[in-house]
Every structure is written in structure tokens, then in C-alpha cells.
Design an enzyme around this catalytic site. Structure first.
Site, short mmCIF file in Angstrom:
data_model
loop_
_atom_site.label_atom_id
_atom_site.label_comp_id
_atom_site.label_asym_id
_atom_site.label_seq_id
_atom_site.Cartn_x
_atom_site.Cartn_y
_atom_site.Cartn_z
N ASP A 2 41.30 -48.16 84.00
CA ASP A 2 39.98 -48.48 84.53
C ASP A 2 39.50 -47.38 85.48
OD1 ASP A 2 37.73 -49.96 84.69
OD2 ASP A 2 38.52 -51.44 86.10
N GLY A 5 34.10 -44.63 84.26
CA GLY A 5 32.67 -44.56 84.55
C GLY A 5 32.43 -44.11 85.98
N HIS A 19 34.98 -41.03 80.22
CA HIS A 19 35.85 -41.43 79.10
C HIS A 19 36.52 -40.18 78.51
CE1 HIS A 19 34.37 -45.40 79.56
NE2 HIS A 19 33.18 -45.17 79.03
N GLU A 49 35.65 -57.69 75.20
CA GLU A 49 34.44 -57.88 76.03
C GLU A 49 33.63 -56.58 76.14
OE1 GLU A 49 37.58 -58.91 77.09
OE2 GLU A 49 37.21 -61.01 76.59
N TRP A 51 32.35 -54.80 73.95
CA TRP A 51 31.23 -54.71 73.01
C TRP A 51 29.90 -54.99 73.70
CZ3 TRP A 51 32.27 -52.36 68.68
CH2 TRP A 51 33.50 -52.53 68.05
N LEU A 113 59.40 -43.66 71.34
CA LEU A 113 58.44 -44.41 72.17
C LEU A 113 57.49 -45.16 71.25
CD1 LEU A 113 56.88 -44.95 74.93
CD2 LEU A 113 55.53 -42.93 74.38
N ARG A 170 47.31 -51.22 86.81
CA ARG A 170 45.85 -51.18 86.66
C ARG A 170 45.30 -50.14 87.63
NH1 ARG A 170 41.36 -55.51 85.44
NH2 ARG A 170 39.56 -54.16 85.70
N ARG A 176 42.88 -57.56 88.93
CA ARG A 176 42.82 -58.65 87.95
C ARG A 176 43.38 -58.18 86.61
NH1 ARG A 176 37.14 -57.86 89.38
NH2 ARG A 176 36.28 -56.25 88.03
N ILE A 177 43.61 -59.17 85.72
CA ILE A 177 44.23 -58.83 84.42
C ILE A 177 43.19 -58.52 83.35
CG2 ILE A 177 45.88 -59.61 82.67
CD1 ILE A 177 47.09 -61.52 84.50
N SER A 178 41.98 -59.10 83.50
CA SER A 178 40.91 -58.89 82.53
C SER A 178 41.36 -59.11 81.08
CB SER A 178 40.32 -57.48 82.68
OG SER A 178 39.79 -57.30 83.97
C1 IPE Z 1 37.69 -47.90 81.57
O1 IPE Z 1 36.79 -47.30 82.41
C2 IPE Z 1 37.54 -47.45 80.14
C3 IPE Z 1 37.12 -48.45 79.17
C4 IPE Z 1 36.90 -49.73 79.39
C5 IPE Z 1 36.88 -48.00 77.83
P1 IPE Z 1 35.40 -48.01 82.75
O2 IPE Z 1 34.39 -47.53 81.77
O3 IPE Z 1 35.57 -49.49 82.85
O4 IPE Z 1 35.08 -47.39 84.16
P2 IPE Z 1 34.37 -48.10 85.40
O5 IPE Z 1 35.14 -49.34 85.73
O6 IPE Z 1 32.97 -48.39 85.00
O7 IPE Z 1 34.45 -47.07 86.48
MG MG Z 2 35.84 -50.80 84.42
#
Ligand code: IPE
Ligand code: MG
Length: 236
Positions: A2, A5, A19, A49, A51, A113, A170, A176-178
């Protein structure tokens, strides 16, 4: 994984640049896990989620997944790494599904692995899927309802054949686990870090593993039992 973004936004770039930067952190994580002799590494690349994100971000993520699959698979194979995609891949387009199948087939005998990529994955989906397969087996008299227990259920979960999850990391600061590996998390240790995924390099992975190795895992026993008796703690 995570924080891609936010990593980009902090640099006044588009989220998708995060990304792309995250791919290098994936390479480092895989190479570290391989070097460390970790049995399996599961990376949460795209949740069921996700999507709901803007269409252009989804499209970049799909292209990136496709590109990385193609460009990295030979290297994975050379390093004796088995690639598996866990999740409902029926939602992906045929070209991507074909690349997934080809990468899995090429690496299927590798043993150093197991690299699981969770794509269109959800922990609840995984559990429901297992329940459906078992229900089918019961309906066709392949097994009886009394054969259903935690061990047989585990055999129908996407990570079947692997040991229980030991450590869940994480990045990105949330606790959280999401909807990640819900079934597999039963006795996992959790490690949360504020580091954003593109900055999660080998030294930080090593720090998480070091932290994990210092924890006393009791699996329901007392600390004294673990320290003084010759009891092998067991996750149920
Ligand atoms: C995680 O980074 C990558 C994916 C879910 C593909 P995010 O895109 O969730 O990044 P933030 O949380 O908005 O910073
Ligand atoms: Mg995120």
C-alpha cells in the site's frame, strides 16, 4: 503493498507513477525472499474492491501487470521461483489470462520460492470458493459433511499446500487487513509500517523479518509452556 498513490502525489506525479515505481520494490521483495529461503511470498497486487477505482488507473494497473508478467517471468524461472496467481482471474481479459497461464506453466516445477500474486483477490471470496468446492464434493458424494474440518477446508483455499501464514506486512501506514488472506491470517503475526510501498526496500523487509523473529508465538499456550516444556506450538 500500500502507498503507491501517495508516494507519487508527494512528488507531484500521477498516482500511476507510484504503481510503476512500486514494481522495483516488488523485484527487491522477491529477491530478498528468495535469498532468505522464505517458502512463500504473497503480494496483494489488486483486490476485488480495486475495480471501483477510476477507469484509467485500473487500465494502467492491468497494463503494468501484463508487462511485468512478460518481462520478469524468465528471470523468475531462472531463479527457481514458482509463480502463481491467486484470485478470480475470470474477470481479466483473455490476453492477460493467457499470460498468467503461460507464466504459471513455465514455472510450475520450481521450488525455491512460491510467489503468489493476489489479483482480483478477496479473502472472503477465497473462503466462499472453498465452501463451494467442498459443497460440490459433498453433493457428488466424494466426501461426507463429517469430513469437513479445518484441514480439509484448507485444502480448498487458494494457498492450499502451503504452511499457515507467518507474517503479514502492510506498508502505507494503515492498520487493517482489507480483505487479504483472512483464513490464512488466523495465527499470523502482523507488521505495520508507515513506509510507502515504493520505498519498501530490502533493508526494510529484513527489519520486518527481524522484528518477527523476536516475537514469541504462543498459539494459545502460555509463555511458560513455550519456554519450559518441549511443546511444539501448533496453529489449529
Ligand atoms: C497500492 O497502492 C497498490 C494497489 C492497490 C494496486 P495504492 O494505490 O492503494 O496507494 P495509496 O494508498 O493511494 O497511496
Ligand atoms: Mg491504498
Amino acid at each position: 503493498m500500500d502507498g503507491n498513490g501517495r508516494w507519487a502525489q508527494q512528488r507531484n506525479k500521477r498516482r500511476t507513477a507510484g504503481h510503476k515505481a512500486g514494481v522495483e520494490a516488488v523485484r527487491e521483495a522477491v529477491s530478498y525472499a528468495r535469498k532468505k529461503g522464505i517458502q512463500a511470498l504473497t503480494l496483494f497486487a489488486f483486490s476485488s474492491e480495486n475495480w471501483q477505482r477510476p477507469k484509467d488507473e485500473i487500465s494502467v494497473l492491468m497494463d503494468l501487470f501484463s508487462f511485468v508478467l512478460k518481462s520478469e517471468v524468465k528471470k523468475l524461472n531462472k531463479n527457481d521461483i514458482r509463480l502463481k496467481v491467486i484470485g478470480d482471474i475470470s474477470a481479466f481479459d483473455e490476453k492477460l489470462r493467457e499470460k498468467i497461464r503461460a507464466a504459471e506453466a513455465l514455472t510450475k516445477s520450481n521450488q525455491s520460492l512460491i510467489l503468489n500474486i493476489a489479483a482480483n483477490y478477496g479473502g472472503r471470496w477465497d473462503i466462499i470458493n472453498a465452501a463451494k468446492s467442498l459443497f460440490q464434493k459433498v453433493s457428488s458424494n466424494e466426501c461426507s459433511i463429517d469430513d469437513i474440518d479445518e484441514a480439509s477446508f484448507s485444502q480448498h483455499i487458494s494457498t492450499h499446500g502451503l504452511a499457515d501464514l507467518d507474517l503479514l506486512i502492510r506498508t502505507g501506514g494503515d492498520h487493517r487487513i482489507s480483505n487479504f488472506l483472512l483464513w490464512q491470517c488466523a495465527y499470523a503475526e502482523f507488521y505495520f509500517t508507515d513506509t510507502l510501498w515504493p520505498d519498501f526496500k530490502e533493508d526494510l523487509f529484513a527489519k520486518a523479518v527481524e522484528d518477527f523473529s523476536l516475537r514469541q508465538r504462543r498459539f494459545g499456550l502460555t509463555g511458560e509452556q513455550i519456554m519450559t516444556q518441549d511443546i511444539e506450538p501448533k496453529a489449529c
